[in-house]
Design an enzyme around this catalytic site. Structure first.
Site, PDB file in Angstrom:
ATOM      1  N   SER B 277       0.845  -1.179   0.000  1.00  0.00           N
ATOM      2  CA  SER B 277       0.000   0.000   0.000  1.00  0.00           C
ATOM      3  C   SER B 277       0.881   1.229   0.000  1.00  0.00           C
ATOM      4  CB  SER B 277      -0.877  -0.026   1.255  1.00  0.00           C
ATOM      5  OG  SER B 277      -1.270   1.277   1.628  1.00  0.00           O
ATOM      6  N   ARG B 316     -25.288 -10.641 -44.387  1.00  0.00           N
ATOM      7  CA  ARG B 316     -24.143 -10.151 -43.626  1.00  0.00           C
ATOM      8  C   ARG B 316     -24.536  -8.829 -43.002  1.00  0.00           C
ATOM      9  NH1 ARG B 316     -19.168  -9.123 -45.842  1.00  0.00           N
ATOM     10  NH2 ARG B 316     -19.726  -9.118 -48.059  1.00  0.00           N
TER      11      ARG B 316
END
Lengths: 449, 449, 449, 449
Positions: B277, B316
C-alpha cells in the site's frame, strides 16, 4: 397476486408469456416437486435401511396430501423470514406426517430440496422446448425445400449484394437448430441432477449410507447424481442458461430477417395474422416476429444476471441463490415464449416469390456486378476491371440500360471476351452453390432428428 | 497507439491484461492470419485446378513478405472507410503479387478472410487457455489431497454452519474444471471453422469447385468445414463465449472464497506476494484474487454484448459484426487474464490450518448443532429437540460451557440417550463424508486429464 | 395465472417481490389508467370544442364502468394478436359508450394510451420509492449520529487498515441518498409526460387543435407535456431506469458491507429477525440483506435490457417497445423490493460496539502502522522508516508486544522523537476527521430533506 | 503493447476507436495526472502550513520532470504486484524529489491519487464529448429545418403508416440532445471531484488541516470537493456512465433509422463516403452508421459492468475498483467513438427527397387510411367505417385505383359526405402538425445551446 401481475400483466401473457412452460415451473409445481423430493428422500432412506419403511410410506402419503392442497401464497411470509420456503414446508409436512414427523427431511438442507425440485421441474420444461426447436427446424426445413429455387436478393450490410435463393436463407435459419437441441439436451442432463449435500455439503447427517441414499433417491426421481454436492457450484445452471439464450438468439435472427423482409417497401413476406392498429385500419403489424425478437434480446440480459449468480460465496450463498431465482425462471420463460412466438411467426408466414423476383429485377443490376467483375477479370487487370465496372454501374443506373450493354459500350475489348453476357444480365438465374448447400443443410437436419 | 493505451493502460497490462493470449490475437497476428488465409485460398484453388500453381506460389510468397512488414496502424484509415481491413489488405497483396494480382482473393469476400483469420488465431489461444485450466485443476487437486483432513468451518449464508475439511472446499473448486475444458474444446472445434461464402454466402464465384476449394483450404489451414457459410450465423462464437465466461465464473467463485478466507478476522489463508500500500506498510493486499474476481465479473458483461451481436440481420450485417469485434477479443483477454491471475493466486496461496482449527473451535459450538439435533431426534420429537437445542446454544454461548454439558443439564433424559457426547463436542473431528467426496472428485479429475 | 406465478412464485413474493409497488403498476392498474387516458382525451377534446361535452361525459362514465369490471386476462388473446391491448380495450369501451362510440379514442394511437397510462402508474410508484429512500436515509443518519464515536476497524482490500468510527461507515452509506432522491425526482418528471402523437407522431388526426388538446389532457392527468411526441424516443425511460438502478446499487453496497460485518468471525452486526435453517437450529441467516443485494445486482441486468430497448427503429417499433415492457416493470419491482428489504435490514440491525472494539484491539496493531509511520517520518528517511516499521510489525505480531515497545527496542533513536507513543498504541482512540465528516454528512442530509 | 493491440487492433482504431478521447485518458495522460495530483497535494499542504514551501516546489518540479519521461509500461510489473501503480510511482517521485522525498504523497492513499487523476482526465474528455453532442444536434437541427416540408412515409412497426415530413424525423433525432448535454454536464460535475480520504477514508494523516488541504488542492486542480471521501461510493461514476450510455443510445437510434432508410429497396438516404467491398464493386456500405450502432449497443453492456462495480465492499474494494477500470475507459471510448461516427454519418448523409416522395406514392394508399377513416367517421359508425375502409384498401391495392375512387364506388352515401376527397388521395400533402412540432423542437434546441 399483485406482484405477479405486475412483472408481466395478464393481458401480456399470450404475447410475451408462456403458459405451457409456466405450468411446469410455477409456484405450485415447485412446491409439489419439493414435496416429491421429501417423499423420495424418505423412501431412499428406507431403502437403505436408515428409516422404517412405514415411516417412509407415511411421509409419501402426507406429501401427496399436502401437495394437493397447498397454496404458494401461504408460504410467502415464512419464506421472507427464512429466505427459503423449506423450513415452513417441512413444518407443514411434519404436521401432516403424524408419527413419522421426526423422519421428515432427515439429513437434508433447504437447498437440497429447492435445487432438486428445480431439476424435477426443468425436465418436462426442457422437453417442451425441445419439441418446439424440432418443430421450428422442421418448418424451416420445409420452407427451404419449397423455396430452393425461389430467386431473392441477398442483402449484405443493408444493400442488395448478389442473387441468392430464399431457400438458402431458410437453410441458414435452421442450420443452428440441431446444435441447439444437442446443447440443450447436454446442458439439461448436467443441470437435472440430485442435490443432497446436507447442511453444508458434507452429508454429515447421512453417515456412511450417504452415497447409497443419494443413488436410491436419484433413481426414484429419475435424476442424475453429482460427484459432489453442488450447493455452491452453479456452472451447470449457467451452461443451461447459455444453451437457452443461444437458442433464443437464433430465433431472434430469424425474426429480425423476417421483419426486414416484411417492411412495406420490401414486402417479400407477410403474416396472415398480422396485428391490427387502433388508429390505422390498413396496418398489418408483424406482432409475433416483434415479440420473438424482443424476447430473444431480453434473454441475453437475463443470462448476464445468471453469470453473476454463478459466483456464489462459501459453501452456500443466500444472495447469489436469490439472484438465480430472480433470473432463471424469467430466462426460461422468455426463451420458451420466444420459441412459441417463432413457431407462430412461421405458421403464419406468407412468402411472396413474385415480390422477391421483382425486387431483384428492379434493383438487380448492381447484384450482377460481382459476376461481371469475375468475367472482366479474365480480360483485364483487377484495378482496370474494377474502375470500368464502377463507371458502368453508374451509367446503367442513370440510363436504365442493362449492365452488359453499358459494359460493351464502354469497353469494346471486353465485348470480345468469352463471357456469357446474357447470363450476366439475369439476376434471377444466378444463385451460386445454393442448391448444393440447401441439400447439405436438409440432410444434416434430417440426420439430427 | 493512443486508443489502445486508453482501453487498458500499459501500466495495467500485467494486472488486468494477458500478454500471452494477446500475442496470438493482436492486430499483427490477425493481419498475418488474413494473409495466410489469402495464400491458402490461392493454393486450394490451384489444387483443384482453378488457378495456375505458379500464381498460387507467387501469392503465397507475396503474403509471407507482406506479413513480415505490415503495420496494423497503416490500415486504420482504409478500415474506417470500408468497415473492414480486407479491401486495403488485398490491394497491398495484389501490388506485392505482381503478375499474380488478378488471382488474389478470387471469389472470397472480406468476411471470409476476417472470420477465418479469427479461427486461426483462436486455436493457439484456446490451447493456452486449456493449459491454464489444466494447471489450475491440478493445483487445486493437489490442495484437496494435501488438506483432505484439515478441519475448517463450512460457512453457509455468511455464518459458520458445520465442520468440514478444507480439502473439500478445494475439491468443490476444481470439480467444474473438467467440464470447462471439455466445453472449451467442443465450442472451440465448432468455432474454429473455415468461412468461404463469397460475396453473400452463395459461393457463386467459385462455381462447382466451391466445395472442393473449401475442403482443400480447410485442410491446409487445419480448420473444420461448415455445412453452410456462416457469415450471418454466429451461434458458434456465442457458444464459445459462453464456455469462456463459464470458466471465468468458476475462477471468480474461487477468488471470492479466498478473499473471504483471507479477511483479517478470518485469516485462514494468505498470499505470499500480497500487494503493498502507498499509505500502510502493514497491508498485504490480495491483489491477484481481486483481479481474478474483477475479470470474472467483467466477462459476464462482455458475453451479454456478444449475445446481441449473435442476431445479425440479412446475409451479412456490418453493425452486428462490429459489435462482435468490440466484445469478443476483450472477452477472450478477460478470461485469459482471469485464468492467469487465478494461477498466480494459487501459486502464492498460503493455507493456515492452525487458524482454520482455531476459528472452528472459537465459534464452533453452533456448528455442532446439526449433529446434536440428529442425536436428540432419536430421543424426542423434532420440535422439542429443536427448542431444547436453541436454548442450549444460547446458554452455551453465554456460559462458555460445552454444548453437551449444557444439553445434559437442560435435559437429563437426553443424557441417558446412547449418544457419543464427546464426539459431539469436537467440531474438529466431524466432517461427514468429506473423505469419500474428495476421493471421488480427485478420481474424476484424474480420469479427465 | 401460471405465467405470472412462474416468473416469481407467490411464495417468494414477500422476499423478492414488492406488493406496494405492484399494486400501482399491475395489469388492472394499467388498464384502469388506460381508461382514464381515454376519458381524459375525450374531455380535453370537448374542452377545445372538438367533441360535444355530452359525448365526453358519456365516455368518462363508460370508462369508469369498464374499469370497475375489466379483467386483464380477458385481453390476453387480443393483445397477442395486435401486440397491444388497446384495440380490444377501445372496442370494449366503444361498446360501453353507446352513442358516444365514434368519439372514443379519436385521433390517438395505441402507444399514446399505453405510454400515458404507464406515466400515470409511475407517479405513485415513484412517490412510494421516494418515501423509502427518505426512510433509509433517515435510519442511516440516525445510525451515524448514534455511532459517531463507536470505534471500528476500517477494512480496505479485505484487510484491517486503520481505525475508524462505525458512524463514518453509516455516513458513507447514506451520503448518496440525497442525490438518488433528486435523480429520481428529475427523471420521474421527465418520464411522466403525456404521449399524444397519433398514428405515427404527426398528430394529423387532431388538426390545429392538437397542442390545445395535448395541454388540456396533460392538465387533467397532471402530467407534463413533451415538445414532441415521444413514441420512438425512449431516453426518458432509460434515464429513469438508470436513476432506479443507481439507487439500488447504493443499497446493494450497504447490504454487502453488513453481510461482511455479520460473518460469524467478524460478528460486528447481527439481525434480530435472522432466518431459520431447515437443517441447523443455530443458524441466523441475514435474509433481508441477502435479498437486498441480490435485487440490487439484478437491477443492473434489467437496466442493460432497457438500454437495448432505448434504440427503437422508425416512428414506432413493436420489438423495442415489447422489450421495454419485459424489462421496465421487473426493474421497477426489483428496485422497489431492494429498497423495502433494505429498510427491513436496517430496522432489524443489531450493532455490536463491543465486538467492533474487540476486533480492533485483537488485530489492531497493524492498523496503527500508518500513524506510526507518520511519526517516524519526522525522524528518519521514508525508506528507513518503512523498513523499520515492517520489521516492527512482524516482531509485534510474533511477540505480542505493543508496537511502540518493539519500535523503541529496534530503534532507540526513534524513541527520542517527540511522538505520543501511548496514543499510537491505542487503535480505539484514533479516527482522524471522522467527527467532522459525520457532521458534514448529517448536515447535508438534513438540508436535502 | 500486445495486450493493447489485441483489445482493439490498431487497424480498427479509426472505425471503432477514438483517438481524441484516448489522448486525454491513456496511460501516459493518467500518470501525468497522478503526478499533478501529488504536486497539488504538496502545494496545498504548503499553503496551509503543513509543509515547507520549498519542499512543495521541489515536489512540483520533480513531478514535472518525471511526467516528461515516464513510460506506462515501466510500471506494469509493480502494478501487478500492488494492484495500483501508485506505490511504484511514489517511489520514483521520491527518488526524483531528493531532500523533499519524505514530503511526497504525505497523508494520501493510492486511491486518492488514481481517482483524482481520473477526474482530471475526465474533464477535457467530457468537454470533447459535449462539443460533439452540440455539433450533432446542430447538424440534425439544420436537417430538420431544411426538410421541414419534405414528404416521407412514417413507418410504424415496420409498415408505412401515415405521411410525415423528413424534417420531423430529424427533429425527433435531435430532441434528446439538449437533455444529454445537460445530463453529461451535471454528472460530470458530480464525478470530477477530488478524492483525499487517506488510508481508509478518515483523513487521519492530515489532522485538523484536512479540510483546508482538500479545499486548497481542489482549487489548484479546479475540481469539486466532496462532503466525504468517496473511495467506496461510486454512485457518481455510475451516474456518469448512465449519462454517457444514454447519449450513445440516442445516436444508435439515429443510426438504426438511417440504416433502414438506406436499404436498397427504400433508398431514401445514402452516404457519400460509403465503404467498398472486397467482392462487390457496386457496394456502398453504410460503414459509419453501422459502427455508430454497434458502439451504442456495446455501451449498454459496459454500463451493466459498471453497475456491478458500483457496489464495492468495505472502505475500499480492490476487486470492484479493478472492475471499474475494466469498464469505464472502454465505455468512455465507445461513447466517444459512437458520437464521432455519428458526426461522420451525418456529414456524409445524402437525403433523397425524390425517393421519399416516390415511396410514399407507390405504397401510399394505405397511409391515407387513417385520414379516410376520420372522414368516414363523420358519416357512419366506427365499425362500419372500419369495415368499409379495409375492403376499399384491398380493392385499391388490387385495382390500382385511388382510394377515394374505390370508397365512393363502394359507399355512394359516403361520397355525399363533406370530405375533401382530393386531399385524401394525396399522401404528399398530409403531415399533420409536423410544421409546428419542428418549429417547437428547433426553438427548444436553440434555447439550450
Amino acid at each position: 397476486m399483485s406482484t405477479l401481475d405486475a412483472l408481466l400483466p395478464a393481458y401480456l401473457s399470450d404475447l410475451l408469456g408462456d403458459a405451457e412452460i409456466a405450468a411446469e415451473i410455477d409456484g405450485l409445481a415447485q412446491l409439489a416437486a419439493m414435496l416429491r423430493v421429501e417423499a423420495a428422500l424418505a423412501a431412499a432412506q428406507a431403502e437403505v435401511g436408515a428409516l422404517p419403511a412405514q415411516a417412509a410410506r407415511a411421509i409419501e402419503a402426507a406429501a401427496a396430501r399436502l401437495a394437493a392442497r397447498i397454496d404458494p401464497a401461504d408460504l410467502a411470509e415464512a419464506t421472507a423470514r427464512d429466505g427459503v420456503p423449506v423450513p415452513a414446508l417441512v413444518a407443514l409436512l411434519r404436521e401432516e406426517a403424524g408419527a413419522a414427523a421426526p423422519a421428515v427431511h432427515s439429513g437434508a438442507t433447504s437447498q437440497d430440496v429447492v435445487d432438486t425440485a428445480w431439476a424435477l421441474c426443468l425436465k418436462p420444461a426442457l422437453a417442451i422446448l425441445d419439441g418446439r426447436l424440432l418443430r421450428i427446424g422442421d418448418a424451416l426445413a420445409a420452407l427451404a425445400a419449397a423455396h430452393k429455387a425461389t430467386p431473392m436478393a441477398a442483402r449484405t450490410r443493408t444493400q442488395q449484394a448478389v442473387p441468392t435463393r430464399f431457400g438458402l436463407a431458410a437453410a441458414q435459419w435452421f442450420a443452428p437448430f440441431a446444435a441447439h437441441r444437442a446443447a440443450l439436451r447436454d446442458a439439461g442432463a448436467r443441470a437435472c441432477i440430485l442435490s443432497l449435500g446436507g447442511a453444508a455439503g458434507t452429508q454429515a447427517a447421512f453417515g456412511p449410507t450417504a452415497r447409497a441414499v443419494e443413488e436410491a433417491m436419484a433413481r426414484r426421481l429419475d435424476l442424475g447424481v453429482a460427484e459432489l454436492p453442488w450447493h455452491s457450484r452453479r456452472e451447470g445452471g449457467l451452461a443451461l442458461g447459455a444453451a437457452l439464450a443461444g437458442a433464443a438468439a437464433s430465433c431472434g435472427k430469424i425474426a429480425q430477417d423476417l421483419l426486414l423482409l416484411a417492411r412495406t417497401e420490401v414486402g417479400e413476406v407477410g403474416f396472415t395474422d398480422a396485428g391490427g392498429s387502433s388508429a390505422m385500419p390498413h396496418k398489418a403489424n408483424p406482432v409475433a416476429a416483434e415479440a420473438a425478437l424482443a424476447l430473444a434480446r431480453h434473454a441475453g440480459a437475463l443470462q448476464a444476471a445468471l453469470h453473476q449468480a454463478a459466483m456464489p460465496a462459501d459453501a452456500r450463498d443466500g444472495a447469489a441463490w436469490a439472484q438465480e431465482w430472480l433470473a432463471f425462471a424469467p430466462l426460461l420463460l422468455a426463451v420458451g415464449a420466444c420459441l412459441a412466438r417463432t413457431e407462430r411467426m412461421l405458421e403464419t408466414l406468407e412468402v411472396r416469390p413474385a415480390r422477391m423476383r421483382a425486387n431483384l429485377v428492379a434493383f438487380g443490376s448492381p447484384t450482377l456486378a460481382e459476376a461481371a467483375g469475375r468475367a472482366l477479370a479474365a480480360t483485364m487487370a483487377p484495378d482496370s476491371a474494377d474502375a470500368l465496372l464502377r463507371r458502368a454501374l453508374a451509367e446503367a443506373a442513370a440510363s436504365g440500360d442493362a449492365l452488359s450493354v453499358v459494359l460493351k459500350r464502354l469497353a469494346p475489348e471486353a465485348a470480345a471476351a468469352a463471357v456469357d453476357w446474357a447470363a450476366l444480365d439475369d439476376p434471377v438465374g444466378q444463385a451460386g452453390e445454393a442448391d448444393a448447400m440447401i441439400a447439405r443443410a436438409l440432410a444434416a437436419w434430417a440426420a439430427s432428428r
